[in-house]
Scaffold this active site. Structure first.
Site, mmCIF file in Angstrom:
data_model
loop_
_atom_site.group_PDB
_atom_site.id
_atom_site.type_symbol
_atom_site.label_atom_id
_atom_site.label_comp_id
_atom_site.label_asym_id
_atom_site.label_seq_id
_atom_site.Cartn_x
_atom_site.Cartn_y
_atom_site.Cartn_z
ATOM 1 N N TYR A 159 0.838 -1.204 0.000
ATOM 2 C CA TYR A 159 0.000 0.000 0.000
ATOM 3 C C TYR A 159 0.871 1.251 0.000
ATOM 4 O O TYR A 159 1.018 1.913 -0.996
ATOM 5 C CB TYR A 159 -0.965 -0.008 1.190
ATOM 6 C CG TYR A 159 -1.972 1.115 1.109
ATOM 7 C CD1 TYR A 159 -3.068 1.024 0.266
ATOM 8 C CD2 TYR A 159 -1.826 2.270 1.868
ATOM 9 C CE1 TYR A 159 -3.995 2.054 0.174
ATOM 10 C CE2 TYR A 159 -2.750 3.308 1.784
ATOM 11 C CZ TYR A 159 -3.823 3.200 0.934
ATOM 12 O OH TYR A 159 -4.726 4.219 0.840
ATOM 13 N N SER A 183 -6.488 0.718 -4.535
ATOM 14 C CA SER A 183 -6.601 2.155 -4.314
ATOM 15 C C SER A 183 -5.219 2.807 -4.473
ATOM 16 O O SER A 183 -4.643 2.754 -5.547
ATOM 17 C CB SER A 183 -7.220 2.431 -2.935
ATOM 18 O OG SER A 183 -7.638 3.759 -2.825
ATOM 19 N N ASP A 193 -17.735 3.365 -8.205
ATOM 20 C CA ASP A 193 -16.644 3.797 -7.331
ATOM 21 C C ASP A 193 -16.516 5.311 -7.425
ATOM 22 O O ASP A 193 -15.969 5.841 -8.385
ATOM 23 C CB ASP A 193 -15.332 3.122 -7.743
ATOM 24 C CG ASP A 193 -14.199 3.402 -6.756
ATOM 25 O OD1 ASP A 193 -14.365 4.279 -5.887
ATOM 26 O OD2 ASP A 193 -13.150 2.746 -6.861
ATOM 27 N N HIS A 196 -15.888 1.263 -4.231
ATOM 28 C CA HIS A 196 -14.459 1.207 -3.915
ATOM 29 C C HIS A 196 -14.103 -0.018 -3.085
ATOM 30 O O HIS A 196 -12.939 -0.393 -3.007
ATOM 31 C CB HIS A 196 -14.057 2.483 -3.172
ATOM 32 C CG HIS A 196 -12.588 2.742 -3.165
ATOM 33 N ND1 HIS A 196 -11.856 2.915 -4.323
ATOM 34 C CD2 HIS A 196 -11.689 2.845 -2.147
ATOM 35 C CE1 HIS A 196 -10.590 3.131 -4.021
ATOM 36 N NE2 HIS A 196 -10.460 3.081 -2.707
#
Length: 731
Positions: A493, A574, A661, A700
């Site tokens: 991430y 993301s 999203d 999302h």
């Protein structure tokens, strides 16, 4: 653990099958629109796929349909897909519980019997009494795409305000339920987004934020910015049209609000933010119960965007906050609203120089439950509210706290713990009985034949990044007598001060069990694992450090014989989708397969859509030359290359997004895939497939129904099976 299947195919057969699959794919030719060519900060930018930013156009819909036809054909043309789906469904089918919460005369907790699309909110008189259904959104939509986004009970527990999200959108509708009768009041509050609910202590109403100026479509499929949030007070039983406007800032359309009511009920605390970090603080004294009492005067506590401040509790006019102001690892401070100048602040819990204070919660009158992050492992403690003195240490294994409930007015607390190999344990502790130890209220068990945590190892290693920084990484795998390269899933991430803690994931366990695989979780800079310095080391002009850290993790895993390039898959969602997109551009030679979910791919225009402008605090503002020059260096869309030799071949790549999203608009994935497929279309060196899968009635990620989660996990595991060098499959 039993193993039903052995050899699937040799590496030679694998590469041949991938090549044949790729050669059968004829990518749709996305038209290039030359109208969008402009000079920005001295750079000539050709945005030939800008037409894909319109989700409602016929051309965009045809593009999405064509991409789905290709990806679904590839993913569903697999002998093992049905077995993968069956195993995932079985693996998912175990009871799941959330932490109980005490409100009024009842306990409440979320429960999922196993395969319910949405978890059900249960009600219970005591912890031993029978449970009953209090709110079940599975009855609202047959496909499970309506989800509870948040709940907030009134002070007396007589009412619960709750948000409903449809198709995964960030837009909410707020409803109010009578807890005794279990029925909803008639009013429905709409145009709500990025808002919490704060009840006044009289339980007659609450504060919330909504976007009353929003017109046109607002169901999550739109791309336009949500602007001019306004703060309102809603009185129970009245029409939302009669709600009282408390605050608005039309000169600052991007400002968003979070509210708290002080534990004494006297103060409204208003937190104002415009990005994902740093907030200002205002307060107002609440008057009587009459409507006209809500002509509130907001007074500043902190009037600069320079740090994070989260309200904890109060003692009279003294407000307690969790903050990183002059404390990169966070501390607890006290501000007297009657004398709020910084020189008068006090610090009952100072910053720890090594461990990061993640949060603090007031319980049992005069105690703070605090959670520290120590080398990516949670530590839970209780401390005295006024002095910060340690009262109790709660023993934890290597893992993370994934839930906490408790009140200042109650001595009971509940906390949830999970790890890579444990889906969850819920503990109960009563501060009124200090001699007793925390007890296990529930331990969640997997439905996987022969599974035992004792058969697996969890190790934390530290490896060197490009600039010689030590990066921590957890590696999870089956214990084995002889180390040998195995299929490996590398997940990352690295952004927004978010800490990637040890936690349980069904897809991860499926990968490990099915392919006898290895899981790797590096804690990249940009996250919050080591406080603000770690976060700052991977944001804005230092964002490239995140990609370097991830690529160094891949090199460490191959160099140390955990895996090989043709067995190494990377995944991120993301901001992690951006990570994957940037890394397959920069170092395609490192990876065998890549999955990027709901990623930010156009780094020059991200701030123009939905809530993207808030990310400038992490990425930098493209409207500013210095940040534009940095962003264009790694923007996935703008760094796509034509493979000119075998080392430049893109790994097999699956891009996943969803049509509702409104956090990271699917246009990012559309444009990136269009550019990728055009670049590889005629390259003799590109044999690996580049696929786009677009899910419908999904957003999302939050609130996604179980059936859809299983389907997405099936796509991912099937993709890995078809594109990685896997030598065994346990189905």
């Amino acid at each position: 653990m039993s193993r039903s299947d052995a050899l699937v195919q040799s590496p030679t057969d694998l590469s041949r099958s991938v090549e044949e699959a790729s050669l059968r794919i004829v990518y749709p030719e996305a038209r290039k629109d030359g109208r969008f060519e402009e000079m920005i900060h001295g750079y000539k930018i050709k945005d030939v796929y800008r037409w894909l930013e319109d989700p409602d156009s016929v051309d965009t819909q045809q593009f999405v349909n064509a991409q789905n036809n290709i990806s679904q054909s590839f993913l569903e043309r697999s002998a093992e897909r049905e077995n993968i789906n069956s195993k995932l469904t079985k693996l998912w089918n175990f009871p799941k519980y959330g932490c109980p919460m005490r409100h009024g005369n009842y306990y409440y907790f979320f429960k999922n019997t196993g395969l319910q699309n949405q978890s059900v909110l249960m009600q219970q008189k005591t912890l031993e009494s029978p449970e009953s259904i209090f709110l079940d959104t599975n009855s609202i939509s047959s496909d499970g795409t309506t989800a509870i986004s948040h709940i907030k009970f009134s002070e007396d527990g007589a009412f619960m305000a709750y948000g409903l999200s449809e198709s995964g959108s960030d837009w909410n509708k707020i409803r109010i339920r009578n807890t005794k009768e279990g029925i909803d009041l008639p009013e429905i509050l709409e145009k709500v987004k990025f808002s919490n609910v704060s009840w006044t202590k009289d339980s007659k109403g609450f504060f919330y934020g909504r976007y009353t100026d929003q017109d046109g479509i607002f169901d999550g499929s739109e791309t336009k910015l949500a602007e001019n949030q306004k703060l309102y007070y809603h009185l129970l039983g009245e029409s939302p049209h009669q709600d009282i406007l408390i605050a608005e800032f039309p000169e600052h359309p991007s400002w968003r609000f979070k509210t708290d009511i002080s534990d004494c009920g006297k103060y409204l605390i208003l937190s104002i933010s415009h990005t994902v970090r740093d907030n200002m603080l205002y307060y107002a004294e609440l008057g009587s119960e009459e409507k006209n009492a809500f002509q509130l005067e907001l007074k500043p506590i902190v009037d600069k965007f320079e740090a994070d401040f989260d309200y904890i509790t109060n003692e009279g006019s003294n407000l307690y906050f969790h903050t990183n102001k002059d404390a990169p690892n966070y501390r607890v401070i006290v501000i007297d609203v009657n004398n709020p100048a910084e020189e008068h602040w006090t610090t009952p819990i100072p910053e720890h120089k090594k461990d990061v204070l993640e949060w603090a919660k007031c319980v049992d009158g005069n105690k703070l439950v605090v959670c520290y992050n120590c080398d990516v492992k949670h530590i839970l403690q209780a401390r005295d509210l006024s002095t910060g003195k340690l009262i109790r240490q709660f023993g934890l294994d290597i893992g993370s706290i994934n839930g906490i409930s408790g009140k200042k007015s109650n001595s009971e607390i509940f906390y949830g713990f999970s790890s890579f190999l444990s889906p969850g344990i819920i503990f109960y502790y009563d501060f009124a009985k200090p001699s007793e130890k925390p007890t296990v209220l529930r331990e969640i068990s997997l439905n996987l034949e022969g599974f035992s945590r004792d058969n697996y190892s969890v190790e934390q290693v530290f490896y060197k990044s490009t600039d010689d920084t030590d990066i921590p990484m957890f590696i999870v795998q089956r214990k084995r007598d002889i180390a040998e390269p195995r299929p490996c899933l590398l997940y990352g991430y690295g952004g927004f001060n978010y800490s990637l803690m040890p936690s349980f994931g069904i897809l991860s366990l499926m990968f490990m069990d099915t392919f006898d695989g290895v899981l790797a979780f590096p804690n990249l800079r940009g996250g919050g694992e080591y406080g603000m310095e770690w976060h700052n080391g991977g944001r804005m002009l230092s964002k490239q450090n995140v990609f370097n850290d991830f690529q160094a993790a891949a090199e460490f895993l191959t160099k140390n014989n955990y895996t090989t390039k043709d067995r190494l898959a990377i995944q991120g969602a993301s901001n992690g989708g951006l990570l994957v997109g940037a890394c397959i551009n920069q170092r395609p030679d490192l990876f065998g397969a890549a999955v990027a979910q709901v990623g930010v791919m156009d780094m020059l225009r991200f701030h123009k859509f939905t809530i993207g402008h808030a990310w400038c605090s992490d990425y930098g503002n493209p409207d500013e030359k210095v940040h534009f020059a940095n962003l264009i260096k790694f923007s996935p869309l703008h760094n796509v290359h034509i493979p000119l030799n075998p080392n430049q071949e893109y790994p097999s790549t699956l891009i996943l997004t969803a049509d509702h999203d409104d956090r990271v608009s699917p246009l990012h994935s559309y444009k990136f895939v269009a550019a990728l497929q055009e670049a590889v279309r005629y390259s003799e060196y590109q044999l690996n497939p580049i696929l786009l899968r677009v899910y419908t009635k999904a957003g999302h990620g939050a609130g996604k129904p179980t059936k859809m989660r299983i389907s997405e996990a099936t796509d991912i595991i099937t993709f890995f099976k078809k594109t990685l060098n896997v030598d065994c499959i346990n189905l």
